[in-house]
Design a protein around this motif. Structure first.
Motif, mmCIF file in Angstrom:
data_model
loop_
_atom_site.group_PDB
_atom_site.id
_atom_site.type_symbol
_atom_site.label_atom_id
_atom_site.label_comp_id
_atom_site.label_asym_id
_atom_site.label_seq_id
_atom_site.Cartn_x
_atom_site.Cartn_y
_atom_site.Cartn_z
ATOM 1 N N ARG A 203 -4.755 -0.235 1.733
ATOM 2 C CA ARG A 203 -5.196 -1.343 2.579
ATOM 3 C C ARG A 203 -3.993 -2.164 2.999
ATOM 4 N NH1 ARG A 203 -10.646 -2.800 2.485
ATOM 5 N NH2 ARG A 203 -10.004 -4.090 4.252
ATOM 6 N N LEU A 204 -4.158 -2.939 4.043
ATOM 7 C CA LEU A 204 -3.149 -3.901 4.458
ATOM 8 C C LEU A 204 -3.506 -5.225 3.797
ATOM 9 C CD1 LEU A 204 -2.977 -2.981 8.240
ATOM 10 C CD2 LEU A 204 -1.398 -2.287 6.423
ATOM 11 N N ALA A 205 -2.621 -5.714 2.948
ATOM 12 C CA ALA A 205 -2.922 -6.934 2.177
ATOM 13 C C ALA A 205 -3.247 -8.113 3.082
ATOM 14 C CB ALA A 205 -1.766 -7.268 1.251
ATOM 15 N N CYS A 206 -2.622 -8.176 4.250
ATOM 16 C CA CYS A 206 -2.876 -9.307 5.152
ATOM 17 C C CYS A 206 -4.281 -9.288 5.736
ATOM 18 C CB CYS A 206 -1.833 -9.361 6.265
ATOM 19 S SG CYS A 206 -1.973 -8.022 7.478
ATOM 20 N N GLN A 207 -4.977 -8.156 5.631
ATOM 21 C CA GLN A 207 -6.306 -8.019 6.222
ATOM 22 C C GLN A 207 -7.441 -8.051 5.195
ATOM 23 O OE1 GLN A 207 -6.641 -7.797 9.780
ATOM 24 N NE2 GLN A 207 -4.551 -8.508 9.387
ATOM 25 N N ILE A 208 -7.114 -8.149 3.917
ATOM 26 C CA ILE A 208 -8.135 -8.101 2.867
ATOM 27 C C ILE A 208 -8.964 -9.380 2.865
ATOM 28 C CG2 ILE A 208 -8.501 -8.113 0.368
ATOM 29 C CD1 ILE A 208 -6.072 -6.234 0.153
ATOM 30 N N ASP A 209 -10.280 -9.211 2.857
ATOM 31 C CA ASP A 209 -11.203 -10.332 2.683
ATOM 32 C C ASP A 209 -11.498 -10.398 1.185
ATOM 33 O OD1 ASP A 209 -13.065 -12.348 2.889
ATOM 34 O OD2 ASP A 209 -14.603 -11.095 3.820
ATOM 35 N N LEU A 210 -10.949 -11.391 0.534
ATOM 36 C CA LEU A 210 -11.041 -11.506 -0.920
ATOM 37 C C LEU A 210 -12.435 -11.981 -1.326
ATOM 38 C CD1 LEU A 210 -9.332 -11.235 -3.489
ATOM 39 C CD2 LEU A 210 -8.754 -13.646 -3.244
ATOM 40 N N ILE A 211 -13.227 -11.082 -1.914
ATOM 41 C CA ILE A 211 -14.573 -11.448 -2.352
ATOM 42 C C ILE A 211 -14.795 -11.174 -3.836
ATOM 43 C CG2 ILE A 211 -15.599 -11.169 -0.067
ATOM 44 C CD1 ILE A 211 -16.751 -8.470 -1.127
ATOM 45 N N ASN A 212 -13.873 -10.464 -4.478
ATOM 46 C CA ASN A 212 -13.978 -10.127 -5.897
ATOM 47 C C ASN A 212 -12.585 -10.056 -6.497
ATOM 48 O OD1 ASN A 212 -16.878 -9.504 -6.448
ATOM 49 N ND2 ASN A 212 -16.556 -8.057 -4.779
ATOM 50 N N ASP A 213 -12.528 -9.936 -7.812
ATOM 51 C CA ASP A 213 -11.253 -9.697 -8.476
ATOM 52 C C ASP A 213 -10.741 -8.331 -8.028
ATOM 53 O OD1 ASP A 213 -11.762 -12.049 -9.811
ATOM 54 O OD2 ASP A 213 -12.202 -11.104 -11.730
ATOM 55 N N ILE B 232 -13.970 -4.730 -2.188
ATOM 56 C CA ILE B 232 -13.663 -5.554 -1.021
ATOM 57 C C ILE B 232 -14.345 -4.924 0.185
ATOM 58 C CG2 ILE B 232 -11.483 -6.510 -1.872
ATOM 59 C CD1 ILE B 232 -10.005 -4.372 -0.258
ATOM 60 N N PRO B 233 -14.566 -5.705 1.240
ATOM 61 C CA PRO B 233 -15.187 -5.132 2.432
ATOM 62 C C PRO B 233 -14.328 -4.021 3.031
ATOM 63 C CG PRO B 233 -15.246 -7.522 2.517
ATOM 64 C CD PRO B 233 -14.365 -7.147 1.352
ATOM 65 N N PRO B 234 -14.954 -3.092 3.728
ATOM 66 C CA PRO B 234 -14.205 -1.995 4.340
ATOM 67 C C PRO B 234 -13.257 -2.512 5.426
ATOM 68 C CG PRO B 234 -16.486 -1.956 5.059
ATOM 69 C CD PRO B 234 -16.382 -3.021 4.014
ATOM 70 N N PRO B 235 -12.238 -1.723 5.760
ATOM 71 C CA PRO B 235 -11.297 -2.148 6.798
ATOM 72 C C PRO B 235 -11.957 -2.178 8.174
ATOM 73 C CG PRO B 235 -10.821 0.093 6.106
ATOM 74 C CD PRO B 235 -11.898 -0.422 5.195
ATOM 75 N N SER B 236 -11.423 -3.038 9.026
ATOM 76 C CA SER B 236 -11.871 -3.087 10.423
ATOM 77 C C SER B 236 -11.397 -1.816 11.128
ATOM 78 C CB SER B 236 -11.277 -4.314 11.112
ATOM 79 O OG SER B 236 -9.864 -4.155 11.203
ATOM 80 N N GLU B 237 -11.890 -1.595 12.327
ATOM 81 C CA GLU B 237 -11.453 -0.427 13.100
ATOM 82 C C GLU B 237 -9.956 -0.495 13.378
ATOM 83 O OE1 GLU B 237 -13.135 2.384 13.811
ATOM 84 O OE2 GLU B 237 -14.672 1.488 12.539
ATOM 85 N N GLU B 238 -9.448 -1.702 13.659
ATOM 86 C CA GLU B 238 -8.014 -1.864 13.928
ATOM 87 C C GLU B 238 -7.193 -1.530 12.684
ATOM 88 O OE1 GLU B 238 -10.297 -4.309 14.549
ATOM 89 O OE2 GLU B 238 -10.388 -4.197 16.737
ATOM 90 N N GLU B 239 -7.647 -2.007 11.518
ATOM 91 C CA GLU B 239 -6.921 -1.718 10.284
ATOM 92 C C GLU B 239 -6.967 -0.224 9.973
ATOM 93 O OE1 GLU B 239 -6.680 -2.871 5.534
ATOM 94 O OE2 GLU B 239 -8.239 -3.804 6.759
ATOM 95 N N LYS B 240 -8.111 0.410 10.213
ATOM 96 C CA LYS B 240 -8.236 1.856 9.981
ATOM 97 C C LYS B 240 -7.196 2.634 10.774
ATOM 98 C CE LYS B 240 -13.188 2.105 9.005
ATOM 99 N NZ LYS B 240 -14.477 2.577 9.548
ATOM 100 N N GLU B 241 -6.967 2.225 12.013
ATOM 101 C CA GLU B 241 -5.985 2.908 12.855
ATOM 102 C C GLU B 241 -4.588 2.827 12.239
ATOM 103 O OE1 GLU B 241 -6.114 1.545 16.895
ATOM 104 O OE2 GLU B 241 -8.283 1.837 17.029
ATOM 105 N N ILE B 242 -4.213 1.661 11.748
ATOM 106 C CA ILE B 242 -2.898 1.477 11.128
ATOM 107 C C ILE B 242 -2.819 2.258 9.817
ATOM 108 C CG2 ILE B 242 -1.295 -0.215 10.147
ATOM 109 C CD1 ILE B 242 -1.608 -0.327 13.238
ATOM 110 N N LEU B 243 -3.901 2.248 9.037
ATOM 111 C CA LEU B 243 -3.908 2.985 7.771
ATOM 112 C C LEU B 243 -3.761 4.484 7.997
ATOM 113 C CD1 LEU B 243 -6.705 1.043 5.861
ATOM 114 C CD2 LEU B 243 -4.230 0.927 5.456
ATOM 115 N N GLU B 244 -4.333 4.999 9.065
ATOM 116 C CA GLU B 244 -4.199 6.426 9.369
ATOM 117 C C GLU B 244 -2.759 6.804 9.713
ATOM 118 O OE1 GLU B 244 -6.048 9.236 9.055
ATOM 119 O OE2 GLU B 244 -7.275 7.863 7.893
ATOM 120 N N ILE B 245 -2.000 5.845 10.214
ATOM 121 C CA ILE B 245 -0.592 6.090 10.516
ATOM 122 C C ILE B 245 0.246 6.053 9.236
ATOM 123 C CG2 ILE B 245 1.471 5.148 11.657
ATOM 124 C CD1 ILE B 245 -0.510 4.075 13.846
#
Length: 97
Positions: free
Chosen positions: A79-89, A57-70
């Motif tokens: 990853r945050l499921a609400c932010q995933i760009d679904l491009i593959n299985d 899947i594509p890498p997280p956005s900068e905003e998502e990275k900040e939340i993931l670091e917390i």
């Protein structure tokens, strides 16, 4: 027009795989009835939908990275499921940090 579908498998659960169109937002389709993923805000700031993902899947956005670091510092599969760009299985496992 041929719409590509991708499968989401929920490993280590009794939930059946689901198939969604490419680029669908998981937060619009995953429910308590069809997945172990819970959603709070659906905007990527609360961390409720934190999961471990296997798949391309594509890498997280900068905003998502900040939340993931917390919520999951240093975990490259988190990853945050609400932010995933679904491009593959993908395979999703709930996060038990």
């Amino acid at each position: 027009m041929n719409i590509q579908h991708n499968t989401i498998n929920f490993t280590q659960t009794h939930y059946q795989p689901i198939s969604l169109s490419r680029h669908e937002k998981l937060s619009e389709y995953l429910t308590v009835q069809n997945s172990p993923v819970l959603f709070g805000c659906r905007t990527g700031i609360c961390g409720t939908c934190l999961v471990l993902v296997q798949g391309d899947i594509p890498p997280p956005s900068e905003e998502e990275k900040e939340i993931l670091e917390i919520f999951a510092p240093g975990n490259q599969q988190a990853r945050l499921a609400c932010q995933i760009d679904l491009i593959n299985d993908i395979e999703i496992k709930t996060y038990a940090g």
